[in-house]
Structures are given as C-alpha cells and as structure tokens.
Design an enzyme around this catalytic site. Structure first.
Site, mmCIF file in Angstrom:
data_model
loop_
_atom_site.group_PDB
_atom_site.id
_atom_site.type_symbol
_atom_site.label_atom_id
_atom_site.label_comp_id
_atom_site.label_asym_id
_atom_site.label_seq_id
_atom_site.Cartn_x
_atom_site.Cartn_y
_atom_site.Cartn_z
ATOM 1 N N LYS A 1 55.118 109.322 91.197
ATOM 2 C CA LYS A 1 54.886 107.928 91.586
ATOM 3 C C LYS A 1 55.995 107.454 92.542
ATOM 4 O O LYS A 1 55.719 106.888 93.595
ATOM 5 C CB LYS A 1 54.853 107.011 90.344
ATOM 6 C CG LYS A 1 53.844 107.425 89.292
ATOM 7 C CD LYS A 1 53.860 106.496 88.096
ATOM 8 C CE LYS A 1 55.150 106.517 87.299
ATOM 9 N NZ LYS A 1 55.399 107.752 86.546
ATOM 10 N N ARG B 1 69.481 110.937 86.172
ATOM 11 C CA ARG B 1 69.227 109.876 85.192
ATOM 12 C C ARG B 1 69.550 110.342 83.775
ATOM 13 O O ARG B 1 69.234 111.479 83.417
ATOM 14 C CB ARG B 1 67.759 109.452 85.267
ATOM 15 C CG ARG B 1 67.494 108.516 86.415
ATOM 16 C CD ARG B 1 66.046 108.282 86.702
ATOM 17 N NE ARG B 1 65.187 108.095 85.553
ATOM 18 C CZ ARG B 1 63.877 107.850 85.645
ATOM 19 N NH1 ARG B 1 63.314 107.756 86.837
ATOM 20 N NH2 ARG B 1 63.145 107.693 84.569
ATOM 21 N N ARG C 1 65.334 116.819 88.819
ATOM 22 C CA ARG C 1 65.353 115.700 89.772
ATOM 23 C C ARG C 1 66.768 115.132 89.949
ATOM 24 O O ARG C 1 67.526 115.006 88.994
ATOM 25 C CB ARG C 1 64.438 114.609 89.227
ATOM 26 C CG ARG C 1 64.560 113.287 89.936
ATOM 27 C CD ARG C 1 63.500 112.344 89.518
ATOM 28 N NE ARG C 1 63.515 112.004 88.105
ATOM 29 C CZ ARG C 1 62.607 111.240 87.530
ATOM 30 N NH1 ARG C 1 61.619 110.754 88.229
ATOM 31 N NH2 ARG C 1 62.692 110.964 86.250
ATOM 32 N N ARG D 1 58.744 109.971 76.419
ATOM 33 C CA ARG D 1 58.160 109.192 77.518
ATOM 34 C C ARG D 1 56.701 109.579 77.736
ATOM 35 O O ARG D 1 55.854 108.727 78.006
ATOM 36 C CB ARG D 1 58.989 109.378 78.798
ATOM 37 C CG ARG D 1 60.323 108.621 78.732
ATOM 38 C CD ARG D 1 61.371 109.150 79.673
ATOM 39 N NE ARG D 1 60.985 109.165 81.058
ATOM 40 C CZ ARG D 1 61.645 109.833 82.012
ATOM 41 N NH1 ARG D 1 62.729 110.516 81.698
ATOM 42 N NH2 ARG D 1 61.229 109.790 83.260
ATOM 43 N N ARG E 1 52.301 99.142 82.230
ATOM 44 C CA ARG E 1 52.365 100.297 81.337
ATOM 45 C C ARG E 1 51.717 100.024 79.995
ATOM 46 O O ARG E 1 51.681 100.911 79.154
ATOM 47 C CB ARG E 1 53.832 100.621 81.084
ATOM 48 C CG ARG E 1 54.363 101.778 81.879
ATOM 49 C CD ARG E 1 55.838 101.828 81.600
ATOM 50 N NE ARG E 1 56.380 103.123 81.683
ATOM 51 C CZ ARG E 1 57.072 103.582 82.720
ATOM 52 N NH1 ARG E 1 57.215 102.867 83.795
ATOM 53 N NH2 ARG E 1 57.602 104.768 82.659
HETATM 54 P P1 AP5 Z 1 59.077 111.323 90.795
HETATM 55 O O1 AP5 Z 1 58.399 110.848 92.029
HETATM 56 O O2 AP5 Z 1 60.498 110.916 90.600
HETATM 57 O O3 AP5 Z 1 58.182 110.981 89.518
HETATM 58 P P2 AP5 Z 1 57.805 109.587 88.848
HETATM 59 O O4 AP5 Z 1 56.340 109.621 88.567
HETATM 60 O O5 AP5 Z 1 58.318 108.443 89.673
HETATM 61 O O6 AP5 Z 1 58.585 109.760 87.495
HETATM 62 P P3 AP5 Z 1 59.569 108.811 86.678
HETATM 63 O O7 AP5 Z 1 60.298 109.700 85.723
HETATM 64 O O8 AP5 Z 1 60.407 107.968 87.570
HETATM 65 O O9 AP5 Z 1 58.548 107.966 85.923
HETATM 66 P P4 AP5 Z 1 58.763 107.222 84.632
HETATM 67 O O10 AP5 Z 1 57.507 106.469 84.643
HETATM 68 O O11 AP5 Z 1 59.055 108.022 83.430
HETATM 69 O O12 AP5 Z 1 60.147 106.450 84.876
HETATM 70 P P5 AP5 Z 1 60.475 104.941 85.218
HETATM 71 O O13 AP5 Z 1 61.684 104.910 86.054
HETATM 72 O O14 AP5 Z 1 59.274 104.215 85.666
HETATM 73 O O15 AP5 Z 1 58.966 112.918 90.747
HETATM 74 C C1 AP5 Z 1 59.675 113.670 89.787
HETATM 75 C C2 AP5 Z 1 60.286 114.912 90.451
HETATM 76 O O16 AP5 Z 1 59.240 115.793 90.858
HETATM 77 C C3 AP5 Z 1 61.095 114.580 91.720
HETATM 78 O O17 AP5 Z 1 62.270 115.353 91.735
HETATM 79 C C4 AP5 Z 1 60.176 114.966 92.873
HETATM 80 O O18 AP5 Z 1 60.918 115.485 93.965
HETATM 81 C C5 AP5 Z 1 59.291 116.048 92.258
HETATM 82 N N1 AP5 Z 1 57.923 115.954 92.749
HETATM 83 C C6 AP5 Z 1 57.196 114.818 92.981
HETATM 84 N N2 AP5 Z 1 55.967 115.139 93.446
HETATM 85 C C7 AP5 Z 1 55.916 116.505 93.485
HETATM 86 C C8 AP5 Z 1 54.911 117.453 93.872
HETATM 87 N N3 AP5 Z 1 53.706 117.053 94.295
HETATM 88 N N4 AP5 Z 1 55.222 118.779 93.771
HETATM 89 C C9 AP5 Z 1 56.436 119.195 93.332
HETATM 90 N N5 AP5 Z 1 57.435 118.336 92.971
HETATM 91 C C10 AP5 Z 1 57.172 117.018 93.040
HETATM 92 O O19 AP5 Z 1 60.818 104.378 83.748
HETATM 93 C C11 AP5 Z 1 61.982 104.764 83.051
HETATM 94 C C12 AP5 Z 1 62.096 103.990 81.763
HETATM 95 O O20 AP5 Z 1 62.211 102.571 82.050
HETATM 96 C C13 AP5 Z 1 60.883 104.077 80.807
HETATM 97 O O21 AP5 Z 1 60.955 105.223 79.980
HETATM 98 C C14 AP5 Z 1 61.001 102.741 80.040
HETATM 99 O O22 AP5 Z 1 61.990 102.817 79.035
HETATM 100 C C15 AP5 Z 1 61.484 101.778 81.114
HETATM 101 N N6 AP5 Z 1 60.375 101.109 81.818
HETATM 102 C C16 AP5 Z 1 60.094 101.213 83.152
HETATM 103 N N7 AP5 Z 1 59.015 100.479 83.468
HETATM 104 C C17 AP5 Z 1 58.594 99.890 82.319
HETATM 105 C C18 AP5 Z 1 57.500 99.046 82.008
HETATM 106 N N8 AP5 Z 1 56.616 98.638 82.942
HETATM 107 N N9 AP5 Z 1 57.368 98.649 80.707
HETATM 108 C C19 AP5 Z 1 58.223 99.024 79.757
HETATM 109 N N10 AP5 Z 1 59.283 99.842 79.978
HETATM 110 C C20 AP5 Z 1 59.467 100.284 81.261
#
Ligand code: AP5
Length: 214
Positions: free
Chosen positions: A13, A161, A127, A172, A88
């Site tokens: 994402k 992270r 990552r 997660r 979410r």
């Molecule tokens: P990346 O693009 O970083 O993946 P992502 O989907 O953004 O993953 P996140 O881990 O950031 O998502 P998340 O939803 O767990 O975390 P968030 O920060 O929102 O890609 C990952 C890796 O793969 C990268 O290194 C990339 O280079 C590689 N990659 C990407 N595409 C690829 C491909 N096609 N092929 C190969 N490699 C690839 O949330 C973190 C925490 O915050 C949550 O756990 C929660 O505690 C809190 N939080 C955030 N939002 C909310 C909400 N709305 N409600 C409640 N709690 C929340």
C-alpha cells in the site's frame, strides 16, 4: 479523486501510494505514518498509540478518524487523497463516509492488493526507509541504486520499524483478517472495489492501479 488502498501488512500500500503521489500529485494519508510521527513527537496521541502499535493491534477508531479529519482539512479542496491503511474497521469506514461527505468529497475507488500471506513476513522484515525523506526500500526487492545512499534525497541514514518483526506481523495479519477484510463487502455493494494481484512486480502493480484510476 479519492481512493482507498486496502490490503494486509506488507501488501504494498505504502509503496504504491508513494508512486501515485509522485505521478499525480495526490496526497498520501497514511494513518500508520501519522501515528508513528505522533509517537516520535511524544504527543498525547503518540503516548497512547505506542504500545498498541508495538503489539500489532489497532489504535482506537476515534483517534485515527480524528487525525484523518484534520489532514483532510489541511489539504486543498482539489487535491486527491489516497487513504493508505485507513479505514481498517467498520466504524472507520462509516466515519470516512461522513468525513468525505462533510467536505463535498466522494470515494471513487477501493483497490485491494491481494497477496499471499506467506510472502508478507519476508517483505516486512526486509523493509527499511530513508530516515530523511521516508522513501521505502527492501533488502531483497528494492535496494538503493548507490548502496547506502537514498535515490530520492541523497540521505545516508536509514531506519526500520519496531513493529516489523515476525511475531508482531502475525498479530497485524490477524487484525486485518478479523477487522479490516470484513469491510470489503460494504464497498463491493457500492460497485467501487477492484482487486489487483499484489504479488506481481512492483511496476506491474503500479500499471494495474493506473488502469483503474485512468
Ligand atoms: P509496503 O508498501 O511498505 O507495504 P504496506 O502495505 O504499506 O505495509 P505496512 O506494513 O506499512 O502496512 P500496515 O498496514 O501493517 O502498517 P501501517 O503503517 O498502516 O511494502 C512492504 C515491503 O515490501 C517494502 O519493503 C516494499 O519495498 C516491498 N514491496 C512492496 N510491493 C512489492 C512487490 N510488488 N514485490 C516485492 N516487494 C514489494 O500501520 C502500522 C500500525 O499502526 C498498525 O499495526 C496499527 O497499530 C496502527 N494503525 C495504522 N492505521 C490504523 C488505523 N486506521 N486504525 C487503527 N490502527 C492503525
């Protein structure tokens, strides 16, 4: 245009949102990034969120919808929004609907990145990001062109992270399955969901998203 990028942790994402920002000048609204900034700054929200995030659980709906509302208000009315990691839960989906309607915005697309969960642990534990500009990289899939130097800003410091470890990733993913995936039928009923193969090469995923948003 207002779009939601949906998918489990590591689905890509953030990677795809950054590309849309560069190509279309849209704004990336990542609740994860906003919460991490609040943790770093030690704000009251950050203090509440820190332990929850480290466990891989979800922060409260009120907090995240509150910060999304503030961000929407800070944006120009014509700028497109990419919701990355929000909504979410069902309650967040309802809040977003109201937040958008109150500002005269409508949701155009929900793009779900479909991925094989077994590959996600490798993606997430490999990552890292530039400590200066936040550009994302991966030990195996996307190294900086000049080792140790960010392609985008020339920065030489990188960070990982605290929640990017195998154990927290499992929590997660469980949170995604239990609370986030169930909101898809709500958007499906509106006819705005497109599923894209998130296991394809990054450029292919980008091309598929471009086809959707036109
Ligand atoms: P990346 O693009 O970083 O993946 P992502 O989907 O953004 O993953 P996140 O881990 O950031 O998502 P998340 O939803 O767990 O975390 P968030 O920060 O929102 O890609 C990952 C890796 O793969 C990268 O290194 C990339 O280079 C590689 N990659 C990407 N595409 C690829 C491909 N096609 N092929 C190969 N490699 C690839 O949330 C973190 C925490 O915050 C949550 O756990 C929660 O505690 C809190 N939080 C955030 N939002 C909310 C909400 N709305 N409600 C409640 N709690 C929340």
């Amino acid at each position: 245009m207002n779009i939601i990028l949906l998918g489990p942790p590591g689905a890509g994402k953030g990677t795809q949102a950054q590309r849309l920002v560069e190509r279309h000048g849209m704004r990336q609204l990542s609740t994860g990034d906003m919460l991490r900034a609040a943790v770093k700054a030690g704000t009251p929200i950050g203090l509440q969120a820190k332990a929850v995030m480290e466990r891989g659980e979800l922060v409260s709906d009120e907090i995240v919808s509150g910060i999304i509302g503030e961000e929407l208000d800070a944006m120009g009315p014509d700028a497109g929004a990419i919701f990355d990691g929000y909504p979410r839960t069902e309650a967040q989906a309802m809040s977003l609907e109201k937040l958008l309607a109150d500002r005269g915005r409508t949701l155009d697309h929900v793009i779900e990145l479909e991925v094989d969960e077994d590959a996600l642990v490798e993606r997430i534990t490999g990552r890292f990001t530039c400590a200066t500009c936040g550009k994302g990289y991966h030990d195996k899939f996307e190294q900086p062109k000049l080792p140790g130097t960010c392609d985008k800003c020339g920065g030489t410091e990188f960070k990982r992270r605290p929640d990017d470890n195998a154990e927290t990733v499992r929590t997660r993913m469980a949170e995604y399955r239990a609370k986030t995936a169930p909101i898809l039928p709500y958007y499906e009923a509106k006819g705005i969901v497109t599923r894209i193969n998130g296991m394809a090469e990054m450029d292919e995923v980008t091309a598929e998203i471009e086809k959707v948003i036109g």
